[in-house]
Design a protein around this motif. Structure first.
Motif, mmCIF file in Angstrom:
data_model
loop_
_atom_site.group_PDB
_atom_site.id
_atom_site.type_symbol
_atom_site.label_atom_id
_atom_site.label_comp_id
_atom_site.label_asym_id
_atom_site.label_seq_id
_atom_site.Cartn_x
_atom_site.Cartn_y
_atom_site.Cartn_z
ATOM 1 N N GLN A 114 0.851 -1.198 0.000
ATOM 2 C CA GLN A 114 0.000 0.000 0.000
ATOM 3 C C GLN A 114 0.886 1.246 0.000
ATOM 4 O O GLN A 114 0.847 2.069 0.903
ATOM 5 N N ASN A 115 1.661 1.377 -1.070
ATOM 6 C CA ASN A 115 2.627 2.471 -1.166
ATOM 7 C C ASN A 115 2.293 3.463 -2.278
ATOM 8 O O ASN A 115 3.043 4.395 -2.527
ATOM 9 N N GLY A 116 1.178 3.236 -2.973
ATOM 10 C CA GLY A 116 0.767 4.145 -4.037
ATOM 11 C C GLY A 116 1.286 3.783 -5.413
ATOM 12 O O GLY A 116 0.873 4.404 -6.402
ATOM 13 N N PHE A 117 2.172 2.756 -5.487
ATOM 14 C CA PHE A 117 2.790 2.458 -6.780
ATOM 15 C C PHE A 117 2.792 0.973 -7.126
ATOM 16 O O PHE A 117 3.360 0.586 -8.147
ATOM 17 N N SER A 118 2.181 0.135 -6.328
ATOM 18 C CA SER A 118 2.094 -1.287 -6.655
ATOM 19 C C SER A 118 1.062 -1.494 -7.762
ATOM 20 O O SER A 118 0.387 -0.550 -8.203
ATOM 21 N N PHE A 119 0.914 -2.741 -8.205
ATOM 22 C CA PHE A 119 0.118 -3.030 -9.399
ATOM 23 C C PHE A 119 -1.312 -2.477 -9.373
ATOM 24 O O PHE A 119 -1.765 -1.908 -10.372
ATOM 25 N N PRO A 120 -2.072 -2.609 -8.279
ATOM 26 C CA PRO A 120 -3.450 -2.084 -8.306
ATOM 27 C C PRO A 120 -3.524 -0.585 -8.575
ATOM 28 O O PRO A 120 -4.435 -0.117 -9.275
ATOM 29 N N TYR A 121 -2.565 0.167 -8.034
ATOM 30 C CA TYR A 121 -2.555 1.607 -8.293
ATOM 31 C C TYR A 121 -2.230 1.886 -9.758
ATOM 32 O O TYR A 121 -2.860 2.734 -10.407
ATOM 33 N N GLN A 122 -1.233 1.176 -10.279
ATOM 34 C CA GLN A 122 -0.833 1.375 -11.676
ATOM 35 C C GLN A 122 -1.992 1.044 -12.618
ATOM 36 O O GLN A 122 -2.268 1.791 -13.565
ATOM 37 N N LEU A 123 -2.690 -0.057 -12.339
ATOM 38 C CA LEU A 123 -3.799 -0.468 -13.192
ATOM 39 C C LEU A 123 -4.940 0.539 -13.117
ATOM 40 O O LEU A 123 -5.533 0.908 -14.143
ATOM 41 N N GLY A 124 -5.252 1.006 -11.921
ATOM 42 C CA GLY A 124 -6.323 1.983 -11.767
ATOM 43 C C GLY A 124 -6.052 3.265 -12.539
ATOM 44 O O GLY A 124 -6.920 3.772 -13.253
ATOM 45 N N ILE A 125 -4.823 3.768 -12.416
ATOM 46 C CA ILE A 125 -4.473 4.996 -13.136
ATOM 47 C C ILE A 125 -4.431 4.750 -14.640
ATOM 48 O O ILE A 125 -4.795 5.616 -15.440
ATOM 49 N N PHE A 126 -4.025 3.549 -15.037
ATOM 50 C CA PHE A 126 -3.940 3.206 -16.458
ATOM 51 C C PHE A 126 -5.295 3.333 -17.156
ATOM 52 O O PHE A 126 -5.384 3.814 -18.286
ATOM 53 N N ILE A 127 -6.359 2.883 -16.504
ATOM 54 C CA ILE A 127 -7.679 2.886 -17.151
ATOM 55 C C ILE A 127 -8.406 4.219 -17.003
ATOM 56 O O ILE A 127 -9.474 4.412 -17.582
ATOM 57 N N SER A 128 -7.833 5.159 -16.259
ATOM 58 C CA SER A 128 -8.532 6.424 -16.009
ATOM 59 C C SER A 128 -8.796 7.187 -17.307
ATOM 60 O O SER A 128 -9.877 7.750 -17.500
ATOM 61 N N GLY A 129 -7.816 7.205 -18.215
ATOM 62 C CA GLY A 129 -7.992 7.943 -19.460
ATOM 63 C C GLY A 129 -9.114 7.381 -20.311
ATOM 64 O O GLY A 129 -9.868 8.138 -20.934
ATOM 65 N N PHE A 130 -9.227 6.054 -20.348
ATOM 66 C CA PHE A 130 -10.319 5.423 -21.101
ATOM 67 C C PHE A 130 -11.674 5.841 -20.527
ATOM 68 O O PHE A 130 -12.602 6.164 -21.280
ATOM 69 N N CYS A 131 -11.793 5.840 -19.219
ATOM 70 C CA CYS A 131 -13.062 6.210 -18.587
ATOM 71 C C CYS A 131 -13.431 7.654 -18.903
ATOM 72 O O CYS A 131 -14.580 7.949 -19.264
ATOM 73 N N TYR A 132 -12.470 8.559 -18.804
ATOM 74 C CA TYR A 132 -12.773 9.965 -19.070
ATOM 75 C C TYR A 132 -13.034 10.219 -20.554
ATOM 76 O O TYR A 132 -13.924 11.009 -20.909
ATOM 77 N N SER A 133 -12.280 9.563 -21.413
ATOM 78 C CA SER A 133 -12.544 9.715 -22.847
ATOM 79 C C SER A 133 -13.955 9.274 -23.186
ATOM 80 O O SER A 133 -14.670 9.955 -23.930
ATOM 81 N N PHE A 134 -14.360 8.135 -22.629
ATOM 82 C CA PHE A 134 -15.670 7.606 -22.990
ATOM 83 C C PHE A 134 -16.793 8.485 -22.453
ATOM 84 O O PHE A 134 -17.817 8.673 -23.127
ATOM 85 N N ILE A 135 -16.618 9.046 -21.264
ATOM 86 C CA ILE A 135 -17.593 10.024 -20.778
ATOM 87 C C ILE A 135 -17.673 11.195 -21.755
ATOM 88 O O ILE A 135 -18.756 11.694 -22.087
ATOM 89 N N GLY A 136 -16.505 11.628 -22.242
ATOM 90 C CA GLY A 136 -16.483 12.702 -23.227
ATOM 91 C C GLY A 136 -17.238 12.334 -24.486
ATOM 92 O O GLY A 136 -17.996 13.155 -25.024
ATOM 93 N N TYR A 137 -17.091 11.107 -24.970
ATOM 94 C CA TYR A 137 -17.793 10.682 -26.183
ATOM 95 C C TYR A 137 -19.311 10.655 -25.970
ATOM 96 O O TYR A 137 -20.080 11.008 -26.864
#
Length: 456
Positions: A114-137
């Motif tokens: 729970q340091n802010g940079f392990s896999f779950p954090y990386q994956l969550g931030i990775f998909i953020s752009g897709f979520c915001y783009s799709f809201i935009g669409y």
């Protein structure tokens, strides 16, 4: 076959976008790059979140006690009052917050660090752009259907989502600011139109909140005010009525500015606390050269030229000829905003914007450029069928080219900052690694010279 006529083409376009982008994201989940998605600009946007939620220290005094593997993620400078401060503002950290908290919860439940940079954090931030783009669409579709038919709307959505570099910054480097800004710009347009059609306090509050967040992410987003102020002004005769309309709703503006201040207040307090000023310029010697904008290089140059790497947007620019006749209320505000946007972004000292695929600084403007794009499609479909099918063929080629070049950039066949004409054509449409002779064609930009005002 009557059921075919009942199918919404624009909704089908959203499904296609979701599937294509989703599959591209899924294909990258196991790639090594994903484990380091929080790096470069993204880590400067993001570092406020572990500082606030894990270490409870926005002064970053905890950083020297971290292991080297984590210290490298915190890029800090000393302010004039001797405190640690980030170079970028915290707007993107706000957009990351839901994904950070999701990653933090998963890390806790499944035993990841729970340091802010392990896999779950990386994956969550990775998909953020897709979520915001799709809201935009989704909201862009609503905007376009107010003015254009379903076919024009569907084609515009497909071209912008799959035929531009927004595709790359949705599926590969989604945590960069561009997908989030595209979403916010789209919401700004939506609430601007909605408020002008039926003024309401709630709409104005939403309008100013998304505008404030966009400005906190990137201050030059304040130029969006041009669209709002000029909306529905099509000539001198309409100006007096518009001024009266604004004055009659001054209470809405008071509410809007209050909401914007609340959104911006955490950033202002942070700057005051750690920078010593309510408005703190953290970019050092980086500046704009308004007397020498690199518009030709920015639009047509091989290093990052917008229309070289995103040629489908040529159709959008052509659409301005038809937008004025179709929707005069948005023609002038969009035209003036786009001109101003191009002038300002290409006046920045690093007009090619460092390591990037194509001209990433243009991406948020696609929200506005979608309207002339749709105007072109509708006019060609109704009036010039042969030209319509030529435009379809050109768009298909551009979507193909964008897909290939996105792969090339992902594999570093297209270089992040050292492209030129000779190398571009040497690797054109090739997915194999170039030989040593071809790589020698690359020419790195002169960053120090550019910062000193040397323009190339």
């Amino acid at each position: 076959m009557g059921w075919l006529r009942k199918i919404s083409l624009s909704k089908t376009a959203l499904v296609i976008i979701f599937v294509v982008c989703g599959l591209n994201i899924y294909s990258q989940v196991n790639r090594p790059k994903l484990l380091n998605i929080i790096e470069w600009d993204v880590q400067e946007y993001y570092m406020y979140l572990p500082a606030a939620f894990i270490y409870n220290d926005l002064g970053f005094e905890f950083v020297p006690q971290l292991p080297d593997s984590l210290q490298k993620h915190y890029w800090l400078k000393k302010s004039d009052i001797g405190k640690n401060i980030g170079r970028f503002s915290g707007g993107m950290a706000i957009t990351y917050t839901p994904f950070f908290l999701l990653g933090h919860g998963i890390a806790k439940v499944f035993g990841f660090p729970q340091n802010g940079f392990s896999f779950p954090y990386q994956l969550g931030i990775f998909i953020s752009g897709f979520c915001y783009s799709f809201i935009g669409y989704i909201f862009l579709r609503r905007i376009l259907l107010r003015y254009f038919n379903d076919l024009a709307t569907a084609l515009t959505l497909i071209c912008i989502s799959l035929g531009t570099n927004l595709f790359y910054y949705t599926t590969t480097e989604g945590p960069m600011s561009h997908a989030s800004l595209f979403c916010l710009f789209t919401l700004f347009l939506y609430f601007t139109i909605k408020w002008h059609e039926k003024p309401a306090y709630r709409t104005m509050a939403m309008l100013f909140s998304v505008a404030a967040l966009a400005v906190v992410i990137r201050p030059i987003s304040v130029m969006l005010a041009v669209f709002f102020l000029l909306y529905n002004i099509s000539g001198k005769n309409t100006l007096p009525g518009k001024i009266k309309f604004y004055l009659a709703h001054y209470k809405h503006f008071l509410l809007g500015f209050s909401v914007a201040l609340l959104v911006a207040l955490p950033q202002l307090v942070y700057w005051k606390t750690y920078g010593g000023q309510w408005l703190y310029y953290s970019y050092g010697n980086e500046r704009f050269f308004f007397n020498d904008p690199q518009i030709i290089n920015g639009l047509f140059g091989y290093r990052k030229g917008w229309l070289v790497y995103t040629p489908v947007m040529i159709l959008s620019l052509c659409g301005f000829f038809f937008l004025r006749r179709r929707t005069p209320e948005v023609f002038f505000p969009i035209l003036i905003y786009v001109i101003l946007h191009i002038y300002v972004i290409f006046s920045w000292w690093c007009w090619w914007y460092g390591g990037s695929f194509g001209m990433r600084a243009m991406i948020e403007a696609y929200a506005l450029l979608a309207l002339p794009f749709a105007a072109l499609w509708q006019y060609l479909w109704l009036k010039l069928k042969p030209a319509f099918f030529l435009a379809i063929a050109f768009s298909v080629f551009c979507i193909y080219l964008n897909g290939v070049q996105s792969l090339q950039y992902r594999q570093v066949i297209i270089h992040w900052d050292s492209m030129n004409k000779a190398y571009y054509w040497a690797v054109f449409n090739k997915l194999s690694w170039p030989d040593e002779q071809t790589r020698s064609l690359l020419v790195a930009p002169d960053y120090e010279g550019a910062m000193a005002g040397k323009r190339d």
